[in-house]
Design an enzyme around this catalytic site. Structure first.
Site, PDB file in Angstrom:
ATOM      1  N   GLY A 148      19.573   9.690 -47.038  1.00 31.49           N
ATOM      2  CA  GLY A 148      20.268  10.110 -48.240  1.00 31.49           C
ATOM      3  C   GLY A 148      20.579  11.569 -48.035  1.00 31.49           C
ATOM      4  N   CYS A 149      21.462  12.101 -48.838  1.00 31.09           N
ATOM      5  CA  CYS A 149      21.733  13.526 -48.668  1.00 31.09           C
ATOM      6  C   CYS A 149      20.683  14.331 -49.383  1.00 31.09           C
ATOM      7  CB  CYS A 149      23.078  13.870 -49.257  1.00 31.09           C
ATOM      8  SG  CYS A 149      24.356  13.066 -48.366  1.00 31.09           S
ATOM      9  N   GLN A 150      20.080  13.741 -50.407  1.00 30.69           N
ATOM     10  CA  GLN A 150      19.135  14.464 -51.236  1.00 30.69           C
ATOM     11  C   GLN A 150      17.713  14.266 -50.751  1.00 30.69           C
ATOM     12  OE1 GLN A 150      19.708  16.447 -53.768  1.00 30.69           O
ATOM     13  NE2 GLN A 150      21.914  16.193 -53.918  1.00 30.69           N
TER      14      GLN A 150
END
Ligand SMILES: Cc1ncc(COP(=O)(O)O)c(C=O)c1O
Ligand SMILES: Cc1ncc(COP(=O)(O)O)c(C=O)c1O
Lengths: 141, 403, 403, 141
Positions: free
Chosen positions: D51-53
């Site tokens: 995920g990017c987060q």
């Protein structure tokens, strides 16, 4: 010789007689029909101003510090506009043409013809007329 | 139903131009927007505006969800197999360039690209540029003088070197509906990839990309009642996987180091940078509006109006038609004997009638027909019979003035 | 003046999120839009919508004139020498790609591209792609641990093979303001072309491209109170003449035949296809709004708020700052000891506070700092002192919840 | 063994006692803290969901027609969510997992955690859980 200003005023007065757009455009169309055709040999690529809608050809010569233009278009209303534009600048001095703003178009309600949207070659023609003024001024020096 | 009654949905059409009621017959250039679309834009900027994807806050979620919903809506609308086959672009032109650019790394000298002569510049110049950079050869499906594609040439045009066949679904200049399935299956039979410019088809007819079996299909929101600055590229997954990304930037990568990056999956691979979020969301509303009316109903409405206009125009002796294909939609291109299209355009404008004149970004068609341009009227769901009547009346006045 | 009072101009800021008043501290991702911009969009679609250029009817003229007026406005705003040096693009990312693509035909193996380590992916990946296709070598201006560029390296990085030097004016991740003039004159001294990503500078400070003497400068409307889906590329005439067109399509050609086309002059050469007309016109209004307030006043307002927030954050023991450059603007990036940025983002959102967490599309910075990401607050003209107070309060609650 | 449905109902009931979001998140955070950590060797690139987060790692094994998952994340709230998701699917049959919709998230007001905007890896994790169901079903045949 009449100044640019005087010629503009003549045109503004002429147009003040028109009650509606139809009379105005009828006149413009008749001006277009009457404008002398440029001889095919003068319609060189260098003299051509490409618009997307209509084409314009413009040529200029200087004679004793007066510039003389000839111009043409494939559309009749563009020719009518050319007739009006040339009428004010024909034979005028380079230094006057170089900075001339064609203010009369505003008065007679025809500025729309110089909108970039029209792409009819007239906006570029006006710029080109001024450039001829600049160029002939420079040459003389 | 003979005619639709939706003009009232369009605030812009309720105005005067040069003192006369506006008659807008330039919908092929861009359509007007129904009030619901304008309202949705206001709503978006007043309640949800935020950058999409990668945000953990509520606005970002709201914007992302609405944004992705439109992708799904378009996927259903054109019957794509997967949501990730819908790529948001700037418009049709951007979509063509994305694909043409992608083929730079695929084509070799000796390969051939086939483009039709009926194309808008947007579906011609990118292929010319591709031919130039790749050394591939450009070949053309010629048009007949009535504005149809001459399919009898396909046999000699297509061969195993043909890598791409590009053409439009509907010609913007002449209104011709091209036989997409026929050309597609001919192209596929030599293994070529089919790119269809659907800019003029999406607003006017049902498009089913799986049924047509095309490899790529492009369109613009602004031509189908949506905002400017956004369009779509549909591509079959396999092709979208095959071509490299077009632009580099945020969103389109999985991992980045200074030297090298790995690309994200579809559709993000092709969506670098902040997208036109408002445009996409407004488009979603336009799509709902269109579907509420029904694209088939719009087609019937426009066909009826087209025939009505054609009948009236035929009665005017000075009118010369350009493009008289059997299958056609929403567009009539014509000239007036002995006059230049521009002059007619200027005079019609004085009477509040907006038509387009010129080459309609399709110079090769004009070259083929040996004319400087045409006068084009183009219809939409909001065009009414009275618009046609007023246009015909104005056209007659125009002819009088010019003679 | 210590603080501006313009929050009331922004309808979106007057709402509740999760039952709490919205505190929007994510303006670096995208700014909110003042009501005048929203109104202008409504006005455009309700009165003037039409395709621009080449139309002879009144709507087309109205749209074209408004459109071109914005070009002139932007030209004045950044003090470009000529109107035709302003190219409308989809956004900053599109602008970078346009130029990077243009250099494909200019660069040769052995040439060098210098990019800073402080970049947003949008100003890194296009250069990586260019390096890959052209065989040029990519080199980096390293960052120091306080988030500044280490200019002492410039001497050894730049040489006569350096063809492009690309960096941002303000870092979106850390807020660092880079010394554009200094780097530019160093780059010019070896004959390199300078590309500056101004996405984060245009909303926050006066930009004078002639004074900076940069060759290219890019920005996005949506980050400066304008609509999504439109941006600008400024380029010096000579450079814009030198690089080939990026996309093929309508508008960008002078003459077209089937085999070959000649390209139109600037700016049209780079503006293929129907532009984001609404976006451009909305941007014009945003620009007027911004200029009415005055960019210098915005800068002072934001600087005061930034210092205010920094003071308060310094008092919280768990806070670790990332990026402490001497020259900085509108952005604070930080972490909370022992916690992941994402967790803070989620909890702050519960309290109506919109911050951004993560790598902010600048993974190389995170790699350099050896962190997974940061919590970032970013300010705009509409941010008020009370927003900072509420954020600090919520952050304290967040820390309690996570421990 | 409790069915998926029964386990969902348990969770919904548990969450019904929370008056406000703070209690809910305090609980989620405590679930996150209590979730067993995956051993570093299991955190392979194949098991990683980017995920990017936040990052998620997910692994699954089948044992007598029951699937057992282990999962981890670098963010504590994501771990809390993982604990909830695993609680309902742990040890269930492939054919049930393959089509399972995670409806309880709606009821307890946590669907936002599966928004594509969050980019926290959970949306992909949910898809991956179902894919494991499909894969193990297929293997059995
Ligand atoms: C410094 C910087 N450069 C480039 C970009 C990309 O801008 P856009 O997404 O509008 O293309 C951004 C915004 O995210 C940015 O902050
Ligand atoms: C058939 C066709 N193709 C492509 C285009 C280009 O679309 P856009 O300008 O939205 O990129 C148009 C519209 O002008 C069109 O009519």
């Amino acid at each position: 010789m009449e100044t640019i200003l005087a010629r503009e005023e003549d045109i503004i007065e002429e147009f003040s007689f028109f009650d509606d757009w139809m009379d105005k455009y009828t006149y413009l169309i008749s001006l277009g029909k009457d404008l002398a055709k440029m001889i095919p040999e003068s319609k060189t690529p260098e003299n051509q101003i490409k618009g997307c809608q209509s084409q314009v050809w413009l040529n200029a010569k200087i004679n004793e510090n007066s510039i003389f233009f000839e111009a043409d278009s494939d559309a009749i209303i563009t020719r009518g506009m050319i007739a009006l534009l040339l009428r004010v600048v024909q034979g005028q001095k380079p230094e006057e043409i170089a900075v001339y703003e064609f203010k009369f178009l505003q008065e007679i309600g025809l500025t729309a013809h110089l909108s970039p949207s029209r792409a009819n070659g007239l906006l570029s023609m006006v710029k080109q007329i001024r450039l001829y003024g600049v160029a002939f001024q420079a040459k003389r020096k | 139903m003979k005619y639709l009654k939706v003009k009232k949905d369009f605030p812009i059409l309720n105005q005067k131009i040069n003192g006369k009621p506006l008659i807008y017959l330039d919908s092929a250039a861009t359509t007007q927007k129904p009030k619901v679309v304008i309202d949705e834009i206001v709503n978006y900027y007043s309640f949800s505006n935020s950058n999409v994807h990668r945000g953990v806050h509520a606005l970002s979620e709201r914007a992302t969800d609405s944004f992705e919903e439109v992708r799904l809506g378009l996927c259903h609308h054109i019957n794509a197999k997967h949501q990730h086959e819908i790529i948001f672009t700037k418009g049709t032109t951007d979509s063509v360039n994305l694909v043409a650019h992608g083929f730079r790394s695929i084509l070799k000298p000796g390969d051939e690209i086939v483009v039709s002569e009926l194309e808008h510049h947007s579906n011609l110049i990118p292929w010319q540029m591709l031919a130039q950079t790749s050394g591939a050869k450009l070949k053309f499906i010629p048009m007949t003088t009535n504005g149809e594609l001459d399919l009898s040439t396909l046999g000699s045009l297509l061969n195993l070197n043909t890598k791409i066949v590009a053409f439009n679904h509907i010609s913007n200049a002449l209104g011709t509906i091209n036989p997409v399935k026929k050309i597609t299956s001919a192209a596929h039979s030599v293994g070529a990839c089919v790119f269809v410019d659907g800019a003029q088809a999406l607003p006017h007819m049902r498009v089913d990309v799986q049924n047509l079996d095309v490899d790529f299909y492009a369109g613009s929101a602004h031509k189908m009642y949506g905002p400017t600055g956004v369009g779509l590229l549909y591509g079959k997954s396999a092709w979208l996987e095959k071509i490299p990304p077009y632009q580099g930037g945020g969103e389109m990568i999985a991992e980045v180091s200074m030297e090298k990056s790995s690309y994200a999956g579809l559709p993000h691979k092709f969506e670098a940078g902040t997208p036109n979020i408002e445009g996409v969301i407004g488009w979603g509303t336009a799509l709902n509006w269109l579907n509420d009316i029904g694209i088939e109903n719009i087609k019937t409405h426009e066909d009826n109006l087209l025939n009505y206009a054609l009948e009236l125009l035929k009665e005017i002796p000075d009118v010369v038609f350009y493009g008289t294909a059997k299958e056609r939609a929403a567009v009539i291109s014509f000239g007036l004997k002995g006059t230049h299209p521009y002059d007619a355009g200027v005079l019609l404008d004085q009477m509040g009638i907006a038509v387009r004149t010129g080459h309609h970004c399709a110079q090769p068609i004009m070259t083929c027909l040996q004319i400087p341009g045409t006068i084009r009227i183009s219809l939409a769901a909001y065009t009414i019979q009275d618009d046609i009547d007023k246009f015909i009346e104005a056209l007659k006045k125009t002819i009088l003035l010019l003679n």
